[in-house]
Design an enzyme around this catalytic site. Structure first.
Site, PDB file in Angstrom:
ATOM      1  N   LYS A 118       0.843  -1.214   0.000  1.00  0.00           N
ATOM      2  CA  LYS A 118       0.000   0.000   0.000  1.00  0.00           C
ATOM      3  C   LYS A 118       0.866   1.246   0.000  1.00  0.00           C
ATOM      4  CE  LYS A 118      -4.182  -1.885   0.686  1.00  0.00           C
ATOM      5  NZ  LYS A 118      -5.389  -1.790  -0.037  1.00  0.00           N
ATOM      6  N   LYS A 200      -3.894  -9.709  -7.082  1.00  0.00           N
ATOM      7  CA  LYS A 200      -5.127 -10.049  -6.374  1.00  0.00           C
ATOM      8  C   LYS A 200      -6.295  -9.203  -6.867  1.00  0.00           C
ATOM      9  CE  LYS A 200      -6.363  -8.469  -2.331  1.00  0.00           C
ATOM     10  NZ  LYS A 200      -6.836  -8.153  -0.980  1.00  0.00           N
ATOM     11  N   LYS A 203     -10.819  -4.459  -4.414  1.00  0.00           N
ATOM     12  CA  LYS A 203     -11.903  -3.499  -4.636  1.00  0.00           C
ATOM     13  C   LYS A 203     -11.415  -2.088  -4.895  1.00  0.00           C
ATOM     14  CE  LYS A 203     -13.232  -3.958   0.109  1.00  0.00           C
ATOM     15  NZ  LYS A 203     -12.283  -3.392   1.075  1.00  0.00           N
TER      16      LYS A 203
HETATM   17  P1  ATP Z   1      -8.552  -2.902  -0.623  1.00  0.00           P
HETATM   18  O1  ATP Z   1      -8.376  -2.914  -2.095  1.00  0.00           O
HETATM   19  O2  ATP Z   1      -9.298  -1.694  -0.121  1.00  0.00           O
HETATM   20  O3  ATP Z   1      -7.281  -3.131   0.138  1.00  0.00           O
HETATM   21  P2  ATP Z   1      -9.578  -5.574  -0.813  1.00  0.00           P
HETATM   22  O4  ATP Z   1     -10.445  -5.669  -2.018  1.00  0.00           O
HETATM   23  O5  ATP Z   1      -8.216  -6.132  -0.941  1.00  0.00           O
HETATM   24  O6  ATP Z   1      -9.520  -4.100  -0.258  1.00  0.00           O
HETATM   25  P3  ATP Z   1     -10.250  -6.291   1.824  1.00  0.00           P
HETATM   26  O7  ATP Z   1     -11.203  -5.359   2.449  1.00  0.00           O
HETATM   27  O8  ATP Z   1      -8.799  -6.079   2.140  1.00  0.00           O
HETATM   28  O9  ATP Z   1     -10.407  -6.301   0.270  1.00  0.00           O
HETATM   29  O10 ATP Z   1     -10.629  -7.781   2.138  1.00  0.00           O
HETATM   30  C1  ATP Z   1     -11.813  -8.232   2.702  1.00  0.00           C
HETATM   31  C2  ATP Z   1     -11.701  -9.705   3.000  1.00  0.00           C
HETATM   32  O11 ATP Z   1     -11.773 -10.434   1.790  1.00  0.00           O
HETATM   33  C3  ATP Z   1     -10.379 -10.128   3.634  1.00  0.00           C
HETATM   34  O12 ATP Z   1     -10.612 -11.230   4.470  1.00  0.00           O
HETATM   35  C4  ATP Z   1      -9.534 -10.525   2.472  1.00  0.00           C
HETATM   36  O13 ATP Z   1      -8.533 -11.455   2.815  1.00  0.00           O
HETATM   37  C5  ATP Z   1     -10.576 -11.144   1.555  1.00  0.00           C
HETATM   38  N1  ATP Z   1     -10.220 -10.913   0.168  1.00  0.00           N
HETATM   39  C6  ATP Z   1     -10.142  -9.718  -0.453  1.00  0.00           C
HETATM   40  N2  ATP Z   1      -9.790  -9.866  -1.741  1.00  0.00           N
HETATM   41  C7  ATP Z   1      -9.656 -11.199  -1.925  1.00  0.00           C
HETATM   42  C8  ATP Z   1      -9.316 -11.991  -3.051  1.00  0.00           C
HETATM   43  N3  ATP Z   1      -9.045 -11.442  -4.213  1.00  0.00           N
HETATM   44  N4  ATP Z   1      -9.303 -13.332  -2.909  1.00  0.00           N
HETATM   45  C9  ATP Z   1      -9.610 -13.913  -1.722  1.00  0.00           C
HETATM   46  N5  ATP Z   1      -9.925 -13.213  -0.617  1.00  0.00           N
HETATM   47  C10 ATP Z   1      -9.955 -11.878  -0.707  1.00  0.00           C
END
Ligand code: ATP
Ligand code: LTN
Length: 337
Positions: A118, A200, A203
């Site tokens: 980040k 990954k 969002k």
């Molecule tokens: P950001 O982009 O704001 O960092 P994010 O999309 O990575 O957010 P998080 O809010 O960090 O999502 O994750 C929410 C939950 O979903 C966490 O438990 C995370 O491990 C899981 N998660 C998020 N993205 C994935 C993914 N691509 N595959 C599997 N699990 C995920």
């Protein structure tokens, strides 16, 4: 209001309202939340305090917070069985977070890969909150004496540092905190971007390769059709040299419940185009009822506010017990009653 049983173990998890929920967060985390709700005492927060570690538009953050609550419920998290609340509604999170800061080593935080990622992505805003993020997350977990933390694979390191902090604190003061274990799905622990299977699905970082739970069917289908694959023709699970196809196989396996070898067999000899189409359709059908239910719930704001008020009240009561114990252990003075 959720009724908790003394005989059941406790689960805590949360998601930041930093964007709309994705297929990744559903498969990696929320789906497990729904499946665990009968066997555990479950507490789920909307981690708005974590969200502001990256700059947010205030109006949008407010809006997304409520949408996320509606989505938790629409994904099957029943507010009568689970405690659902907004992190900033329970001040004990910030309070315990401060105390835990004093039991966390800078060297430990320096190793966190999410911080490194980040801060590379948001080089103009490497704030102390971003660095301290895992300590607040440890407070979220430890306040509720959680046994299990259902998250995707990217959060495993944060659950591990939480254990280290708890172990250190317990080593000094006795058994104050339960040591939590991560609960990570065997398929779909890391759903990759459809546009870039090296990264990954996320969002807040990625548009074209991300499926949002509220996306329209035609947009979902278009993204699957454009999903990046490889120049071969074989539908075979090989996450090293066939990342795109392996990601689609994992998604299909997670959505249908079929094993990866079964998916390979089902699509043996089939072209990439029709495989992408089938995976897209399965995802559309999975998400359709959730989208409709989210929309229905969002029209009933009064109900959502009731869920939040009762969730915050219940969470605050559980959290106060742990915080009181911690304050006593570290030596904070309380006036005689
Ligand atoms: P950001 O982009 O704001 O960092 P994010 O999309 O990575 O957010 P998080 O809010 O960090 O999502 O994750 C929410 C939950 O979903 C966490 O438990 C995370 O491990 C899981 N998660 C998020 N993205 C994935 C993914 N691509 N595959 C599997 N699990 C995920
Ligand atoms: N860091 C998590 C969100 C989160 C969380 C938690 C997860 C905040 N507090 C407590 C589990 C337990 C993420 O998904 N990025």
């Amino acid at each position: 209001m959720a009724k908790f049983s003394k005989d059941k173990k406790t689960i805590l998890s949360g998601i930041k309202p930093s964007g709309e929920l994705t297929l990744g967060s559903y498969i990696g985390a929320i789906r497990n939340w729904a499946s665990l709700q009968s066997d555990y005492n479950c507490i789920y927060c909307i981690a708005d305090m974590h969200a502001i570690t990256v700059r947010q538009d205030p109006a949008l953050l407010r809006k997304r917070t409520l949408i996320q609550l509606a989505q938790y419920i629409a994904c099957g998290i029943d507010p009568d069985k689970n405690v659902l609340f907004i992190q900033s509604h329970v001040p004990a999170h910030a309070e315990l977070g401060w105390v835990l800061n004093c039991y966390t080593m800078v060297g430990e935080l320096n190793r966190m890969t999410q911080f490194k990622d980040k801060s590379a992505r948001h080089a103009d805003n490497i704030n102390a909150g971003l660095y301290d993020y895992p300590v607040l997350m440890a407070a979220d977990i430890l306040l509720y004496q959680a046994d299990l933390v259902p998250v995707g694979e990217d959060q495993k390191q944060h659950v591990e540092i939480c254990r280290d902090i708890a172990r250190r604190f317990n080593g000094i003061y006795g058994n104050v905190f339960t040591l939590p274990d991560p609960y990570i799905p065997s398929v779909g622990a890391r759903v990759m971007s459809l546009a870039d299977p090296e990264s990954k699905m996320s969002k807040s970082e990625d548009d074209s390769g991300c499926i949002l739970l509220l996306d329209r069917p035609e947009d979902i289908m278009a993204r699957f059709k454009r999903a990046v694959t490889d120049s071969e023709t074989e539908i075979r699970y090989d996450p090293v040299s066939k990342k795109g196809i392996s990601n689609l196989i994992s998604i299909y396996s997670a959505v249908t419940g079929k094993s990866i070898p079964d998916v390979e067999r089902e699509f043996a000899g089939c072209g990439y185009g029709s495989f992408k189409q089938t995976v897209g359709e399965a995802v559309v059908e999975l998400l359709r009822p959730m989208r409709e239910e989210t929309e229905r719930l969002l029209a009933d704001r009064a109900y959502l506010n009731t869920v939040l008020a009762s969730g915050a009240d219940q969470a605050a009561r559980i959290a106060a017990r742990t915080l009181g114990k911690v304050y006593k252990k570290v030596g904070f003075y309380t006036a005689d009653k």
